[in-house]
Design a protein around this motif. Sequence first.
Motif, short mmCIF file in Angstrom:
data_model
loop_
_atom_site.label_atom_id
_atom_site.label_comp_id
_atom_site.label_asym_id
_atom_site.label_seq_id
_atom_site.Cartn_x
_atom_site.Cartn_y
_atom_site.Cartn_z
N PHE A 283 0.83 -1.20 0.00
CA PHE A 283 0.00 0.00 0.00
C PHE A 283 0.87 1.25 0.00
N ARG A 284 0.46 2.26 -0.73
CA ARG A 284 1.06 3.58 -0.63
C ARG A 284 0.59 4.23 0.68
N SER A 285 1.49 4.95 1.32
CA SER A 285 1.14 5.57 2.60
C SER A 285 2.12 6.68 2.92
N ARG A 286 1.66 7.62 3.76
CA ARG A 286 2.51 8.73 4.20
C ARG A 286 2.86 8.64 5.68
N SER A 287 2.33 7.64 6.36
CA SER A 287 2.58 7.49 7.79
C SER A 287 2.16 6.08 8.22
N ARG A 288 2.60 5.69 9.41
CA ARG A 288 2.17 4.41 9.96
C ARG A 288 0.65 4.38 10.10
N ALA A 289 0.07 5.46 10.57
CA ALA A 289 -1.38 5.49 10.79
C ALA A 289 -2.13 5.29 9.48
N GLU A 290 -1.67 5.94 8.41
CA GLU A 290 -2.34 5.79 7.12
C GLU A 290 -2.20 4.36 6.60
#
Length: 307
Positions: A283-290
């Motif tokens: 998955f693409r993500s900008r943070s652990r939470a995302e």
Amino acid sequence: MSLAYGIQLPVQAQSALFAESWEAGAGPADLVALARAVDGAGFDYLAACDHVAVPRRLAPAMSTVWYDPVATLAHLAAVTERVRLLSHVAVVGLRHPLLTAKQYATLDHLSGGRLILGVGAGHVREEFEVLGADFERRGAVLDETIDALRAALGPEEFPEHHGKSYDFGGLGQRPRPVQPEVPLWVGGSSPAAVRRAALKGDGWLPQGDPRERLPAQITRLRRLREEAGTAGPFTVGAITEPLYVGRAGWEVGRRTLTGAPEEIAESLRAYRAMGVDQIQVRFRSRSRAELIEQIGLFGAEVAPRLD
């Protein structure tokens, strides 16, 4: 049979080819949180990679962040309950098969039988040379190592193997794996790797095959197994395009599959149609939470539509 899905965890391997920028500052607590999210979202496996030492010439592209797979998977086994633990892939030619067997048998024992041993030939010459392993013969050595590991990870307390590179017998190893037969998946997409997977593996882990190349590879796998009279279960894998469930609102890249859960599921069902048994997602993500949010959305909204 439904399409299984797994994930190679971020943070534990940070090649410039796939790592997100937030991973550079991440660590053990992030890995634990992600593993628990994957476990709770119904993923079939989580995976960790294997590199012992990365030469300076390759470090800009590969980075030097490669957590040890046995230590990492054992740590994550203790904080998860059901998800399987895959080495994707262990470069087993770097180590004597009895050493590899000791490590992974212990991991299977400690995890209650959740190991999937993924193996591959490796590609970093300096890594082989510094450890005294034969880089030029790594394919032939891997072929024999698979046979040796079959024996060493089997039920016998005193396994035996007598080959060209390795010869052992009368040496006991306990604890034994919980599984009567540890699944052994072979990684790689070269003609030699596909042949090795077909003739010696319980599954195939492609490396970088886009989906349009998979049907021909799968046809060859089946033909090789049929010609050799090889029977038994065999798991065909695929690595999907990067995913983002929903509308990102930021640039996730041209190749990324994005959209509503049904749109993503419809695209992924094409893998099952071509003969794939399990997909490895990213998955693409900008943070652990995302990323945790994406893992949860996939498990709850996309996975039920994969059948």
